[in-house]
Design a protein around this motif. Structure first.
Motif, short mmCIF file in Angstrom:
data_model
loop_
_atom_site.label_atom_id
_atom_site.label_comp_id
_atom_site.label_asym_id
_atom_site.label_seq_id
_atom_site.Cartn_x
_atom_site.Cartn_y
_atom_site.Cartn_z
N ARG A 1 1.11 6.75 -18.53
CA ARG A 1 -0.02 5.07 -18.53
C ARG A 1 0.84 4.75 -18.22
NH1 ARG A 1 -3.43 6.20 -24.04
NH2 ARG A 1 -3.53 3.34 -24.29
N ASP B 1 -12.26 -2.87 -9.39
CA ASP B 1 -10.99 -3.77 -9.50
C ASP B 1 -11.25 -5.31 -10.02
OD1 ASP B 1 -8.61 -1.73 -8.71
OD2 ASP B 1 -9.35 -2.11 -10.66
N PRO C 1 -6.83 -6.51 -14.82
CA PRO C 1 -7.19 -4.90 -16.01
C PRO C 1 -6.11 -5.57 -17.02
CG PRO C 1 -5.20 -4.26 -14.80
CD PRO C 1 -5.79 -5.94 -14.48
N GLN D 1 1.69 6.80 -6.95
CA GLN D 1 0.64 7.25 -7.16
C GLN D 1 0.91 8.83 -6.94
OE1 GLN D 1 -2.24 5.86 -8.98
NE2 GLN D 1 -2.56 8.36 -9.51
N HIS E 1 -5.55 -0.14 -20.67
CA HIS E 1 -5.66 1.42 -19.10
C HIS E 1 -7.38 2.08 -19.73
CE1 HIS E 1 -4.66 4.44 -17.13
NE2 HIS E 1 -4.16 5.53 -17.12
N LEU F 1 -11.31 -13.34 2.26
CA LEU F 1 -12.47 -13.10 2.50
C LEU F 1 -13.76 -14.07 2.11
CD1 LEU F 1 -13.00 -10.76 4.06
CD2 LEU F 1 -14.51 -9.75 2.08
N LYS G 1 0.74 -0.92 -0.38
CA LYS G 1 0.47 0.20 0.19
C LYS G 1 1.17 1.19 0.28
CE LYS G 1 -3.80 -0.36 2.98
NZ LYS G 1 -4.35 -0.92 4.19
N GLU H 1 -2.47 -0.10 -11.93
CA GLU H 1 -3.59 -0.86 -12.06
C GLU H 1 -3.65 -2.70 -11.70
OE1 GLU H 1 -6.23 0.08 -15.30
OE2 GLU H 1 -5.61 2.22 -14.29
N ARG H 2 -2.51 -2.89 -12.23
CA ARG H 2 -2.43 -4.24 -12.46
C ARG H 2 -1.91 -4.91 -10.73
NH1 ARG H 2 1.14 -4.49 -16.68
NH2 ARG H 2 0.39 -3.88 -18.51
N PHE I 1 -4.84 -4.82 -8.55
CA PHE I 1 -5.49 -6.25 -8.90
C PHE I 1 -5.31 -7.17 -8.37
CE2 PHE I 1 -8.68 -8.87 -10.30
CZ PHE I 1 -7.57 -9.78 -10.84
N LEU J 1 -3.19 -7.28 -5.14
CA LEU J 1 -3.56 -6.75 -3.88
C LEU J 1 -5.17 -7.25 -3.60
CD1 LEU J 1 -2.77 -5.44 -1.09
CD2 LEU J 1 -3.25 -3.81 -1.54
N LYS J 2 -6.15 -6.63 -4.04
CA LYS J 2 -7.55 -6.67 -4.28
C LYS J 2 -7.86 -8.39 -3.61
CE LYS J 2 -8.56 -2.27 -5.14
NZ LYS J 2 -9.12 -1.37 -5.76
N LEU K 1 -7.04 -9.83 -0.75
CA LEU K 1 -7.91 -9.53 0.17
C LEU K 1 -8.84 -10.65 -0.29
CD1 LEU K 1 -6.86 -6.91 0.87
CD2 LEU K 1 -6.54 -8.35 2.20
N ARG K 2 -9.78 -10.28 -1.34
CA ARG K 2 -10.63 -10.86 -1.39
C ARG K 2 -11.14 -12.42 -1.48
NH1 ARG K 2 -11.82 -6.98 -6.08
NH2 ARG K 2 -10.62 -8.43 -7.36
N GLN L 1 0.48 3.70 -14.73
CA GLN L 1 -0.48 3.95 -13.95
C GLN L 1 -1.11 2.48 -13.96
OE1 GLN L 1 -2.23 7.55 -13.22
NE2 GLN L 1 -3.54 5.61 -12.21
N MET L 2 -0.92 2.15 -15.47
CA MET L 2 -1.70 0.60 -15.82
C MET L 2 -0.76 -0.54 -14.54
SD MET L 2 -2.47 -0.36 -18.84
CE MET L 2 -2.63 -1.59 -17.64
N LEU M 1 -12.65 -3.37 -2.12
CA LEU M 1 -12.82 -4.61 -2.76
C LEU M 1 -13.51 -4.94 -3.33
CD1 LEU M 1 -12.12 -6.43 0.47
CD2 LEU M 1 -10.49 -5.68 -0.60
#
Lengths: 230, 191
Positions: free
Chosen positions: A93, B134, B138, A76, B141, A114, A69, A100-101, A104, A106-107, A110-111, A96-97, B131
């Protein structure tokens, strides 16, 4: 022609890409760490793949999540600062990609945790060993979720049943993770022989080997990093 | 015996999405279980210890008990499967329930959805990670989406306002994800 060359040189001077934006998973980070130590992204990927591949909930990688994090925030901020400079659109760009990866992964990590918690909720809350694998926020979530589920079942019909049948925690009703599930894994180092019990015999495993086997005998090896689930 | 349970399970198995909550059958199952329980209690009370050792008596008590447990198991499976489908809606659609789904849910299920929304939002806030976004890896962009209805002004991540009308627009993936989830926009296949 000369004017064009001059122009090209000027642009090349303006865009000194190496100095513009530090990278997250590239050479700079590797230089700043001990050589041979995996980057934050690599460690996150390993944790994510292990969590996805394993039938049971693994230990929570709290330190790793915090580091990821932090690095995402830093990246960022840098992007926001640099997007004001001219000529950096492409690099911005790309970074930024990358964010995003990593977001994804990380989430998704965690998901996955869960969903496993929801599936095995009663088993997790009633086993001290499993509770120890949760982060404090996850413990909180599990308790609230268990209450929610219980309330729903009770209202739906359990409280109308005679007392002997109105409990939710009957032994044969608790969903347990299937530790005998077959998993794919790769050896990170020479492990030698792994025994799979009397019927299945033993296999010798060396670094880089890919193996499909029942999860139970491989549990400890995955935990100490000698095997990687894929 | 336990035919109601079987019917319930078949009903849920054959359907996609969320069929109407079958409160009727659930009540019948509860009644049947109560009857079975009464049978057992009666037998245990009235018989003498010698009679209880008679295999036909013990057998019938065991069968009654097993049926009662089976009823409970089937009812739980039915309720649990419905809850799983309701949870999936939170993850794929967002925290607003579509009207036709609401119609098919019992009050307890609506309360569950609200409660689930609350605890998930609290958890996401605690760990400071959203959560619900995403959900897919991805690929690009920017994505091209077609807006399906006139939605009005929307605030983008960059801080700009954009007016959404029925047309095809190229937008940042992260902005568009929640619009796609709520059915306001649809992704055009990139090609």
């Amino acid at each position: 022609m000369e004017a064009l060359d001059e122009k090209k040189n000027k642009i090349a001077d303006d865009i000194d890409l190496d100095k513009l934006l530090p990278t997250l998973s590239d050479d700079e980070i590797e230089d700043s760490q001990n050589p041979g130590e995996p980057s934050v992204l690599e460690t996150l990927k390993v944790a994510w793949l292990n969590e996805r591949g394993s039938p049971e909930l693994l230990d929570y990688e709290g330190a790793l999540v915090s580091r990821v994090k932090e690095e995402l925030e830093t990246q960022q901020e840098l992007i926001e600062q640099s997007s004001e400079k001219k000529g950096t659109a492409l690099m911005v760009r790309i970074y930024q990609m990358e964010i995003e990866r990593i977001n994804f992964i990380l989430k998704s990590y965690l998901r996955t945790r869960l969903w496993k918690m929801e599936k095995h909720i009663i088993h997790i809350l009633s086993t001290a060993d499993m509770v120890a694998r949760l982060s404090p926020q996850e413990v909180d979530f599990c308790k609230k979720y268990a209450d929610l589920i219980e309330k729903n079942f009770n209202t739906a019909f359990l409280r109308h049943l005679p007392e002997q049948y109105s409990q939710m925690t009957d032994k044969d009703m608790v969903v347990l993770p299937n530790l005998d599930e077959y998993v794919f894994c790769r050896a990170n180092s020479n492990i030698g022989t792994i025994s799979f019990g009397v019927e299945s015999g033993e296999t010798s495993v060396s670094s880089g080997d890919i193996l499909v086997a029942s999860y139970r005998p491989l549990k400890e090896l995955v935990k100490n990093g000698m095997l990687q689930l894929i | 015996m336990s035919a109601h349970g079987k019917e319930l399970l078949l009903e849920i198995k054959r359907s996609n999405g969320l069929p109407a909550y079958n409160g009727d059958r659930m009540r019948k199952i509860v009644n049947e279980t109560q009857q079975l329980h009464l049978c057992i209690v009666k037998k245990m009370d009235l018989k003498t210890p010698e009679e209880l050792r008679d295999p036909t008596v013990t057998c019938s008590i065991v069968v009654n008990n097993a049926t009662a447990k089976r009823n409970k198991r089937m009812a739980l499976a039915y309720v649990n499967e419905r809850l799983n489908r309701i949870k999936r809606m939170w993850w794929t659609r967002s925290s607003i329930l579509p009207e036709d789904m609401k119609h098919n849910m019992s009050q307890a299920e609506k309360d569950f959805f609200e409660g689930y929304d609350k605890i998930l939002s609290a958890y996401c806030q605690d760990i400071d990670v959203d959560l619900a976004s995403d959900m897919m890896p991805p690929r690009d962009h920017m994505v091209q989406v077609r807006i399906l209805k006139d939605y009005g002004e929307v605030l983008l991540r960059s801080g700009q306002f954009i007016d959404l009308k029925r047309s095809s627009v190229c937008m940042l993936r992260s902005d568009v994800e929640s619009l796609i989830q709520r059915g306001i926009a649809v992704q055009l296949k990139s090609g």
